[in-house]
Design a protein around this motif. Structure first.
Motif, short mmCIF file in Angstrom:
data_model
loop_
_atom_site.label_atom_id
_atom_site.label_comp_id
_atom_site.label_asym_id
_atom_site.label_seq_id
_atom_site.Cartn_x
_atom_site.Cartn_y
_atom_site.Cartn_z
N MET A 164 0.81 -1.19 0.00
CA MET A 164 0.00 0.00 0.00
C MET A 164 0.86 1.27 0.00
O MET A 164 0.62 2.19 -0.76
N TYR A 165 1.90 1.31 0.84
CA TYR A 165 2.73 2.50 0.95
C TYR A 165 3.60 2.69 -0.30
O TYR A 165 3.72 3.80 -0.80
N GLU A 166 4.19 1.61 -0.77
CA GLU A 166 5.02 1.71 -1.97
C GLU A 166 4.18 2.08 -3.19
O GLU A 166 4.63 2.83 -4.05
N LYS A 167 2.95 1.60 -3.25
CA LYS A 167 2.04 1.95 -4.34
C LYS A 167 1.75 3.45 -4.32
O LYS A 167 1.71 4.11 -5.35
N TYR A 168 1.55 4.00 -3.14
CA TYR A 168 1.30 5.43 -2.98
C TYR A 168 2.47 6.23 -3.55
O TYR A 168 2.28 7.22 -4.27
N LEU A 169 3.69 5.81 -3.22
CA LEU A 169 4.87 6.51 -3.73
C LEU A 169 4.96 6.40 -5.25
O LEU A 169 5.28 7.37 -5.93
N LEU A 170 4.65 5.23 -5.77
CA LEU A 170 4.67 5.04 -7.22
C LEU A 170 3.66 5.95 -7.90
O LEU A 170 3.93 6.51 -8.96
N GLU A 171 2.51 6.15 -7.28
CA GLU A 171 1.50 7.07 -7.82
C GLU A 171 2.01 8.51 -7.83
O GLU A 171 1.51 9.34 -8.58
N LYS A 172 3.01 8.80 -7.03
CA LYS A 172 3.64 10.13 -7.00
C LYS A 172 4.89 10.16 -7.90
O LYS A 172 5.70 11.08 -7.79
N ASP A 173 5.05 9.15 -8.75
CA ASP A 173 6.20 9.03 -9.65
C ASP A 173 7.52 8.84 -8.91
O ASP A 173 8.58 9.26 -9.38
N LEU A 174 7.46 8.21 -7.76
CA LEU A 174 8.66 7.90 -6.99
C LEU A 174 8.85 6.39 -6.99
O LEU A 174 7.99 5.66 -6.51
N THR A 175 9.95 5.95 -7.54
CA THR A 175 10.26 4.53 -7.60
C THR A 175 11.03 4.14 -6.34
O THR A 175 12.06 4.73 -6.03
N VAL A 176 10.52 3.16 -5.63
CA VAL A 176 11.18 2.72 -4.39
C VAL A 176 12.41 1.89 -4.73
O VAL A 176 12.34 0.92 -5.47
N VAL A 177 13.54 2.33 -4.20
CA VAL A 177 14.81 1.62 -4.36
C VAL A 177 15.04 0.71 -3.16
O VAL A 177 15.50 -0.41 -3.28
N LYS A 178 14.67 1.23 -1.98
CA LYS A 178 14.90 0.47 -0.75
C LYS A 178 13.91 0.89 0.32
O LYS A 178 13.68 2.08 0.54
N ASN A 179 13.34 -0.10 1.00
CA ASN A 179 12.52 0.16 2.17
C ASN A 179 13.48 0.32 3.34
O ASN A 179 14.24 -0.59 3.65
N MET A 180 13.48 1.49 3.97
CA MET A 180 14.42 1.77 5.05
C MET A 180 14.07 1.01 6.33
O MET A 180 14.87 0.95 7.25
N GLY A 181 12.86 0.48 6.39
CA GLY A 181 12.46 -0.27 7.57
C GLY A 181 12.31 0.61 8.79
O GLY A 181 12.13 0.12 9.89
#
Length: 138
Positions: free
Chosen positions: A1-18
């Protein structure tokens, strides 16, 4: 859910910082850095979140146009942090981080679209800060 939100903002997740931090958002926090700046780039009334428990989750992200706009250097990375209340994303911000401790960049943070406080508010920082403190002080 959170990574999808970022993708919708044109931000590609490279790493989940945990990272997951939790705090209660108070008027006092809102009138002091860094909270003032990080909540300020939400560019909306944040009153509904006062006295709520905020959870923040962070990711290293990339976006070519933001890298250019924010003038990222060789070792710079974009860290996106989502602000979550009751498992709902209520906002987020970007910080520039650097793997070289000698090159830690300064800055107050940006919106998830790369806007800073002055750009988003259409005011110089000092005027924005005075208005913000007046609005959110106890």
């Amino acid at each position: 859910m959170y990574e999808k939100y970022l993708l919708e903002k044109d931000l590609t997740v490279v790493k989940n910082m945990g990272e997951e931090k939790q705090y209660i958002l108070t008027r006092d926090k809102l009138t002091h850095l860094p909270y003032m700046a990080l909540w300020g780039v939400q560019n909306k009334d944040v009153t509904p979140y006062i006295n709520k428990e905020i959870t923040s989750k962070s990711y290293i992200v990339k976006n070519k146009s933001l890298a250019s706009k924010l003038d990222l250097r060789k070792n710079d990375k974009l860290k996106a942090t989502l602000l979550i209340v009751d498992q709902q994303i209520v906002g987020g911000y970007l910080l520039i981080t650097n793997t070289d401790p000698a090159e830690i960049p300064a800055g107050l943070g940006f919106s998830l679209t790369g806007g800073d406080i002055e750009e988003l508010s259409k005011k110089d920082f000092q005027t924005w800060q005075q208005d913000w403190i007046s609005k959110y002080k106890d």
